[in-house]
Design a protein around this motif. Structure first.
Motif, PDB file in Angstrom:
ATOM      1  N   GLY A   1       4.353   6.515   4.386  1.00  0.00           N
ATOM      2  CA  GLY A   1       4.597   5.528   5.441  1.00  0.00           C
ATOM      3  C   GLY A   1       5.203   6.238   6.644  1.00  0.00           C
TER       4      GLY A   1
ATOM      5  N   GLU B   1      -0.316   9.834   7.069  1.00  0.00           N
ATOM      6  CA  GLU B   1       0.449   8.961   7.973  1.00  0.00           C
ATOM      7  C   GLU B   1       0.830   9.750   9.224  1.00  0.00           C
ATOM      8  OE1 GLU B   1       1.445  10.585   5.089  1.00  0.00           O
ATOM      9  OE2 GLU B   1       2.548   8.858   4.289  1.00  0.00           O
ATOM     10  N   HIS B   2       1.010   9.055  10.288  1.00  0.00           N
ATOM     11  CA  HIS B   2       1.335   9.592  11.623  1.00  0.00           C
ATOM     12  C   HIS B   2       0.166  10.323  12.283  1.00  0.00           C
ATOM     13  CE1 HIS B   2       5.342   8.191  12.150  1.00  0.00           C
ATOM     14  NE2 HIS B   2       5.655   8.587  10.924  1.00  0.00           N
TER      15      HIS B   2
ATOM     16  N   VAL C   1      -2.787  10.046  11.533  1.00  0.00           N
ATOM     17  CA  VAL C   1      -3.862   9.045  11.620  1.00  0.00           C
ATOM     18  C   VAL C   1      -3.806   8.281  12.955  1.00  0.00           C
ATOM     19  CG1 VAL C   1      -2.586   7.171  10.426  1.00  0.00           C
ATOM     20  CG2 VAL C   1      -5.084   7.226  10.298  1.00  0.00           C
ATOM     21  N   VAL C   2      -2.615   8.148  13.507  1.00  0.00           N
ATOM     22  CA  VAL C   2      -2.465   7.465  14.800  1.00  0.00           C
ATOM     23  C   VAL C   2      -3.143   8.286  15.905  1.00  0.00           C
ATOM     24  CG1 VAL C   2      -0.740   6.640  16.497  1.00  0.00           C
ATOM     25  CG2 VAL C   2      -0.302   6.376  14.052  1.00  0.00           C
TER      26      VAL C   2
ATOM     27  N   ILE D   1       0.491   5.329   1.329  1.00  0.00           N
ATOM     28  CA  ILE D   1      -0.362   6.351   1.953  1.00  0.00           C
ATOM     29  C   ILE D   1      -0.168   7.652   1.175  1.00  0.00           C
ATOM     30  CG2 ILE D   1      -0.800   7.684   4.063  1.00  0.00           C
ATOM     31  CD1 ILE D   1       0.064   5.228   5.677  1.00  0.00           C
TER      32      ILE D   1
ATOM     33  N   ILE E   1      -4.412   1.575   9.501  1.00  0.00           N
ATOM     34  CA  ILE E   1      -4.468   1.944   8.073  1.00  0.00           C
ATOM     35  C   ILE E   1      -3.717   0.939   7.209  1.00  0.00           C
ATOM     36  CG2 ILE E   1      -2.495   3.562   8.130  1.00  0.00           C
ATOM     37  CD1 ILE E   1      -4.159   5.209   6.041  1.00  0.00           C
ATOM     38  N   ASP E   2      -2.579   0.414   7.703  1.00  0.00           N
ATOM     39  CA  ASP E   2      -1.823  -0.546   6.888  1.00  0.00           C
ATOM     40  C   ASP E   2      -2.620  -1.843   6.727  1.00  0.00           C
ATOM     41  OD1 ASP E   2       0.070   1.419   7.118  1.00  0.00           O
ATOM     42  OD2 ASP E   2       1.724   0.072   7.657  1.00  0.00           O
TER      43      ASP E   2
ATOM     44  N   ALA F   1      -0.557   0.711  16.262  1.00  0.00           N
ATOM     45  CA  ALA F   1      -0.870   0.862  14.851  1.00  0.00           C
ATOM     46  C   ALA F   1      -2.283   1.415  14.700  1.00  0.00           C
ATOM     47  CB  ALA F   1      -0.755  -0.483  14.161  1.00  0.00           C
ATOM     48  N   SER F   2      -2.451   2.377  13.784  1.00  0.00           N
ATOM     49  CA  SER F   2      -3.786   2.966  13.584  1.00  0.00           C
ATOM     50  C   SER F   2      -4.735   1.973  12.919  1.00  0.00           C
ATOM     51  CB  SER F   2      -3.678   4.199  12.689  1.00  0.00           C
ATOM     52  OG  SER F   2      -3.265   3.814  11.384  1.00  0.00           O
TER      53      SER F   2
ATOM     54  N   LYS G   1       0.854  -1.203   0.000  1.00  0.00           N
ATOM     55  CA  LYS G   1       0.000   0.000   0.000  1.00  0.00           C
ATOM     56  C   LYS G   1       0.883   1.244   0.000  1.00  0.00           C
ATOM     57  CE  LYS G   1       1.232   1.291   4.163  1.00  0.00           C
ATOM     58  NZ  LYS G   1       2.030   2.124   4.747  1.00  0.00           N
TER      59      LYS G   1
END
Ligand code: MEV
Length: 316
Positions: free
Chosen positions: A274, A17-18, A20-21, A13, A150-151, A147-148, A11
């Protein structure tokens, strides 16, 4: 047919990223050109999850990277077997992976997704998408600290997604452009990067709030621009987000050099993708400029580049 095979893809992003956490939304694309195939065989007690070096484009002899990427799949598979009442029957899983490890392209989540699918296939189980996400997320929590999701979500998604607080919605894409992904060649630790961002946000709550509000605005704008196909506006949003990520402390001089090289070669925008602190840079270009941008990125030190047309990314 051969039983015991499972796949998942990488994937990228686009934005978010970040942050989103910390509860803001993010936008991610599947990268079907980079994938992992897991093969599960009935195992010895204890089981083995193995990644033959030859199938990975990464430095053999960097045990930390391999161990970190593999802790996620192992946890995900063990949790799946526990839920199915098959504890003690752990399978041996071998992974053939085109996704470079620890480069922000979701290798750990993709390996976990492929491994769970392979073990499910071996035992004749079907795993619904929500359960698969949960299992991959169990592994991600171990591999990334916090981890949020998203991955886990993006490596299993069929198309571009907007991810927010644990759930993904399929995005409408009216964009006709190309994504060029460039590998810095430097492995970045997601866990380390996420912890560093948290320290920076905690240190200054007022600028933390400002950063999260800015991220939210950029992502709302980008959802609209993706749908109308406004590549120039998206490129600007990517650059603004890169500035924000640099303020959060996850850019590096190497990343900055690659971003500048992509812009000079005519990209609409570029940023890290990422966790940063190494990993990959993502550039958005006119389809006809992708080759020039890609060559410029290699001249500026990228060890590898991949080009993905946005038209090929179907909605989830
Ligand atoms: C890593 O691909 C994305 C991060 O936002 C971590 C996460 O969301 O779990 C850096």
């Amino acid at each position: 047919p051969v039983r015991g095979v499972g796949r998942a893809h990488a994937k990228a992003i686009l934005l978010g990223e970040h942050t989103v956490v910390h509860g803001t939304p993010a936008i991610a694309f599947p990268l079907p050109t980079l994938s992992v195939r897991a093969i599960a065989r009935p195992g010895t007690p204890g089981g083995v999850i193995e990644v033959p070096d030859g199938h990975f484009g990464f430095v053999a002899g960097d045990p930390d990277v391999a161990a970190n990427t593999l802790s996620g799949p192992r946890v995900a598979v063990e949790e799946a077997l526990r839920r199915w009442g098959l504890t003690g029957h752990i399978a041996d899983v071998v992974m053939e992976c085109d996704i470079p490890l620890a480069r922000g392209l979701g290798s750990s989540a993709a390996c976990a997704g492929a491994a769970v699918r392979a073990v499910a296939d071996l035992h004749g189980r079907t795993v619904d998408p929500a359960t698969l996400y949960e299992l991959v997320q169990c592994g991600e929590q171990v591999a990334h600290g916090r981890a949020s999701g998203i991955d886990a979500s993006a490596v299993l998604a069929a198309g571009p997604i907007r991810f927010h607080e644990g759930s993904a919605t399929a995005l409408d894409i009216g964009l006709d452009a190309a994504l060029v992904i460039a590998d810095t060649g430097v492995p970045g630790s997601t866990q380390h990067a996420v912890a560093g961002v948290r320290r920076n946000l905690d240190r200054d709550p007022r600028s933390a709030r400002r950063a999260l509000t800015r991220a939210d605005e950029l992502i709302s704008g980008a959802v609209a621009d993706l749908s109308t196909g406004d590549a120039a506006a998206l490129g600007r949003a990517m650059l603004d987000f890169q500035d924000l990520l640099a303020e959060l402390g996850v850019s590096t001089p190497h990343i900055d050099t690659l971003v500048a090289a992509a812009l000079e070669a005519g990209a609409y925008g570029a940023k890290l993708t990422g966790a940063g602190l190494g990993g990959c840079v993502l550039a958005l270009t006119e389809t006809g400029d992708a080759r020039t941008v890609s060559a410029a990125l290699r001249r500026a030190g990228a060890v590898q580049t991949w080009t993905v047309p946005t038209r090929g990314l179907r909605s989830g």
